[in-house]
Design a protein around this motif. Sequence first.
Motif, PDB file in Angstrom:
ATOM      1  N   VAL B 327       0.843  -1.200   0.000  1.00 26.00           N
ATOM      2  CA  VAL B 327       0.000   0.000   0.000  1.00 26.00           C
ATOM      3  C   VAL B 327       0.879   1.251   0.000  1.00 26.00           C
ATOM      4  N   GLN B 328       1.941   1.230   0.780  1.00 30.44           N
ATOM      5  CA  GLN B 328       2.834   2.390   0.810  1.00 30.44           C
ATOM      6  C   GLN B 328       3.495   2.612  -0.553  1.00 30.44           C
ATOM      7  N   ARG B 329       3.852   1.503  -1.223  1.00 29.58           N
ATOM      8  CA  ARG B 329       4.461   1.628  -2.553  1.00 29.58           C
ATOM      9  C   ARG B 329       3.469   2.241  -3.545  1.00 29.58           C
ATOM     10  N   VAL B 330       2.216   1.833  -3.437  1.00 26.44           N
ATOM     11  CA  VAL B 330       1.211   2.388  -4.356  1.00 26.44           C
ATOM     12  C   VAL B 330       1.020   3.881  -4.088  1.00 26.44           C
ATOM     13  N   LYS B 331       1.011   4.248  -2.809  1.00 24.08           N
ATOM     14  CA  LYS B 331       0.896   5.683  -2.461  1.00 24.08           C
ATOM     15  C   LYS B 331       2.040   6.473  -3.075  1.00 24.08           C
ATOM     16  N   LEU B 333       3.834   5.661  -5.675  1.00 24.30           N
ATOM     17  CA  LEU B 333       3.626   5.719  -7.129  1.00 24.30           C
ATOM     18  C   LEU B 333       2.636   6.814  -7.496  1.00 24.30           C
ATOM     19  N   GLU B 334       1.567   6.897  -6.730  1.00 25.32           N
ATOM     20  CA  GLU B 334       0.549   7.908  -7.029  1.00 25.32           C
ATOM     21  C   GLU B 334       1.137   9.309  -6.939  1.00 25.32           C
ATOM     22  N   GLN B 336       4.354  10.187  -7.219  1.00 21.42           N
ATOM     23  CA  GLN B 336       5.343  10.421  -8.272  1.00 21.42           C
ATOM     24  C   GLN B 336       4.663  10.639  -9.617  1.00 21.42           C
ATOM     25  N   LEU B 337       3.601   9.866  -9.854  1.00 19.35           N
ATOM     26  CA  LEU B 337       2.896  10.008 -11.120  1.00 19.35           C
ATOM     27  C   LEU B 337       2.262  11.396 -11.224  1.00 19.35           C
ATOM     28  N   LEU B 340       4.867  13.814 -12.123  1.00 15.78           N
ATOM     29  CA  LEU B 340       5.205  13.700 -13.545  1.00 15.78           C
ATOM     30  C   LEU B 340       4.136  14.342 -14.418  1.00 15.78           C
ATOM     31  N   GLN B 341       2.846  14.093 -14.024  1.00 15.21           N
ATOM     32  CA  GLN B 341       1.742  14.653 -14.812  1.00 15.21           C
ATOM     33  C   GLN B 341       1.794  16.179 -14.795  1.00 15.21           C
ATOM     34  N   ALA B 343       4.474  18.011 -14.210  1.00 14.29           N
ATOM     35  CA  ALA B 343       5.653  18.418 -14.982  1.00 14.29           C
ATOM     36  C   ALA B 343       5.352  18.370 -16.477  1.00 14.29           C
ATOM     37  N   SER B 344       4.737  17.267 -16.884  1.00 10.85           N
ATOM     38  CA  SER B 344       4.434  17.072 -18.295  1.00 10.85           C
ATOM     39  C   SER B 344       3.437  18.123 -18.777  1.00 10.85           C
ATOM     40  N   GLU B 347       5.266  21.386 -19.177  1.00 11.36           N
ATOM     41  CA  GLU B 347       6.070  21.415 -20.398  1.00 11.36           C
ATOM     42  C   GLU B 347       5.246  21.778 -21.619  1.00 11.36           C
ATOM     43  N   LYS B 348       4.006  21.177 -21.605  1.00 11.88           N
ATOM     44  CA  LYS B 348       3.147  21.424 -22.761  1.00 11.88           C
ATOM     45  C   LYS B 348       2.740  22.884 -22.867  1.00 11.88           C
TER      46      LYS B 348
END
Lengths: 349, 349, 349
Positions: B327-331, B333-334, B336-337, B340-341, B343-344, B347-348
């Motif tokens: 569960v902590q790993r999924v948190k 990931l969420e 970091q994603l 990234l979103q 940041a992305s 950029e756009k």
Amino acid sequence: MSQSWTISTLAERLGGAWHGDDVAIDHVASLESAASGALAFLANPRFKPQMAQSAAAAVVLKAADAEGLTRPHIVAKDPHLFFARAAQLLHPARVAQGGVHPSATVSDAAQVDASAQIGPGVVVEAGARIAAGAILLANVYVGRDVIIGEGALLYPQVCVLDHCEIGARVILHPAAIIGADGFGNAWAGDHWEKIPQLGRVIIGDDVEIGACTTVDRGALEDTVIGQGARLDNLIQVAHNVEVGAHTAMAACVGIAGSTKIGARCQIGGAAMISGHLEIADGTVVLGGTLVAKTIHQSGVYSGSYPMQEHGDWLKNAAQLRHLNELVQRVKQLEKQLTALQVASGEEKQ
Amino acid sequence: MSQSWTISTLAERLGGAWHGDDVAIDHVASLESAASGALAFLANPRFKPQMAQSAAAAVVLKAADAEGLTRPHIVAKDPHLFFARAAQLLHPARVAQGGVHPSATVSDAAQVDASAQIGPGVVVEAGARIAAGAILLANVYVGRDVIIGEGALLYPQVCVLDHCEIGARVILHPAAIIGADGFGNAWAGDHWEKIPQLGRVIIGDDVEIGACTTVDRGALEDTVIGQGARLDNLIQVAHNVEVGAHTAMAACVGIAGSTKIGARCQIGGAAMISGHLEIADGTVVLGGTLVAKTIHQSGVYSGSYPMQEHGDWLKNAAQLRHLNELVQRVKQLEKQLTALQVASGEEKQ
Amino acid sequence: MSQSWTISTLAERLGGAWHGDDVAIDHVASLESAASGALAFLANPRFKPQMAQSAAAAVVLKAADAEGLTRPHIVAKDPHLFFARAAQLLHPARVAQGGVHPSATVSDAAQVDASAQIGPGVVVEAGARIAAGAILLANVYVGRDVIIGEGALLYPQVCVLDHCEIGARVILHPAAIIGADGFGNAWAGDHWEKIPQLGRVIIGDDVEIGACTTVDRGALEDTVIGQGARLDNLIQVAHNVEVGAHTAMAACVGIAGSTKIGARCQIGGAAMISGHLEIADGTVVLGGTLVAKTIHQSGVYSGSYPMQEHGDWLKNAAQLRHLNELVQRVKQLEKQLTALQVASGEEKQ
């Protein structure tokens, strides 16, 4: 009466090769506690140091473990089985002392073979038939029209209720209860109405049933325990269950109504099996598993929560209640990541 | 003595509509084993082929399943309940053969109604009262000041210990143990000190209790089993538990001390219920569930590890021990994603 | 015979400080049901309102809870323990009425102390020794060469089979079965061969064993229950298990063969313990936990599936069967995300 044995006579009788002096054997024992006259066995090569220390007169073991061994020993293909059979020869089972104890209550309408032993306080109801060599120890109850097979051994406090049949050489340990009513109730709007339980329990030859194990009579048809089955203590077998021949189950197992368990299955301790299922011949169910659906294919089946230090368990069990949400979150991540990858790929082009 | 029945007299007595010849009925049976004279019942339309093959004299079934049926039959609103009641009429319960067997030991200071049946080896202690029509089969033990209600049926090896009360028409199956001491111990620094168990067990009318089921006496107050409750075999009811009226529990259930279970609950086999909880009226607990907290709201509750092929189980159970980390790993990931979103997106722009 | 007590004599005997009038006490009761003459105890400060309403003659409680209290009371360091001991004084245990009931069957080759009580229907086999002050209630069975210790109390239907030893002051509740055969079978290719069970059960002094609990005899060595241990009802103790001194286990526990449980452990209800393990002294295992490996270090251990509303359980349990796949998916996500982060970082540079 008692026969004397040596390793040569044991090996000849049970199938093995003996080596060293042909020593006399009068009992079996563990490697650790064995003294003169004892036959011990080596279950596993890692116990060789214990064997070296053992005062056993002789040891049963596999050929591979016997290399260079000079002490008296027997080489057997299956030392455990050889040892079991040697123990049976050296420690013979109880033999019936024919006759009815004066404190027993045996109906005039029951048939008791003259060679059967009917202990103190035993009750045998009308129509029951007790075959040759059967032993009913203290306070056993045998209901109407029950059949007790040849050489069966019923320990104290056993009950076999009306119309049930117990095969030859069956062993029922203390307080095993055979043929109590199945759990049959119909809801009548504001109370339960009892459904009379009219079937029997039929127990095949050479079955052994543990202490305080209960095998209920069938509702309409019979509950059946197949030949050679082994049931440990405190097991519940509900109405109309069928247990296949030579199936073994460890203690504290429960089997709900009308389930059919195949032959030669092994059911681990505290496994619980729901009703109206079938379990294929030769299936192995590990201890503590709840079997809630039919097992068509033999194999090994498990299902128990892994033990943990309590603090870790608290955290994991709490998350388990939200596992489905976690799966949805992972799905969402996968989607979003794919979108990002596409976007990032497009940018690069 | 015995009454003869036909489908018309059964339908009249139990409430149903009969059709076809008014055939005589003298027993109940399953569709498969039914022969002449048998009443069978159709539990489910998918068994219609078996019904077509059945040699039953008559069948009980629902109106919807009876269309076009020409053989003798009875249409009932609840065929299962009709069948239960018909079985009770056709296979009447044991009736007391009043009197005390010469091998019984009944205290002069006990009161035994003349119509009660006291079987061989039964012991009734001082102050006990056995009401009219009660049946105590072989080797039953009834302690001091116990009350056994009218028409109660105690199978062999049952124990009812001092001061407990058993209601009218209660059935206690073999080796049911009522009123053993509750498990009360106080730690005294280096050993357990026994806490005397001074309460009773009070069992309401029309209760049925299975073989080898144990209901402990209360510590100070009483343990209570409400009217009409149904307990299967090998159930443990600890001290000061209260089980509500008409609650049914399947075999191998355990209930820890002082828990109060409501009325009309259904507790599945091998469910385990912790102490000092309450369970709302009408709650259903599925088999194998561990109930570790109060259930305020009736509903259906589950909690058992799903069975799997052993190799799959090994993998999943191993991961379960690390579920919280997952569960902590999924948190992570969420987070970091999202970064990234963002940041992305930036950029756009 | 009976002694009269006041709060001053109780406090003096058991170690506590009494306050208020020195009232007479003749029984113990709960706060709720206490009447004149009753000693009650305050388990927890949140029950102070009940204490205020209680008609108890006196209350035992902690110093911290006694501030300002004017009614008669006793301050004790451990009110629960004080209460247990007071209950023992006020409600003394059964005392043997020496003698053999005429319906008992005692072998001429058994030794029964004149002060031991042998109840109706009891059977004592040859070679057995029943020590002073032991009480064997109705229909107890004592096998050959069994030793029953001084002051032991065996409730009705208890069985102690050949050669077992029961310590002093041991209490065996109804239908406790001591020394039935362990579950020993060797597979012989097409059937199970019984392995004779030649060990004994040795039960230490001051042990208490619950109703319908089964303790099997050892295969070659003995099964041992250490001094002062407490076993509740419906527990299975398999062959060659060792239970350490003062270990307590709640009902419905199962312990498989050859496992060694340390001293002063606490095993929760329905915990199941696999065979050939060791559990460290002082370990706590919570209810419903399956212990499948050795516990080297004392601590608190859990492992039970959390209960849920059935719909939620269905979803989560279904996902649990794929937990390992979920972990692989998360790993994959982590990898991909790292790749994206690197790529995105590179773009920025």
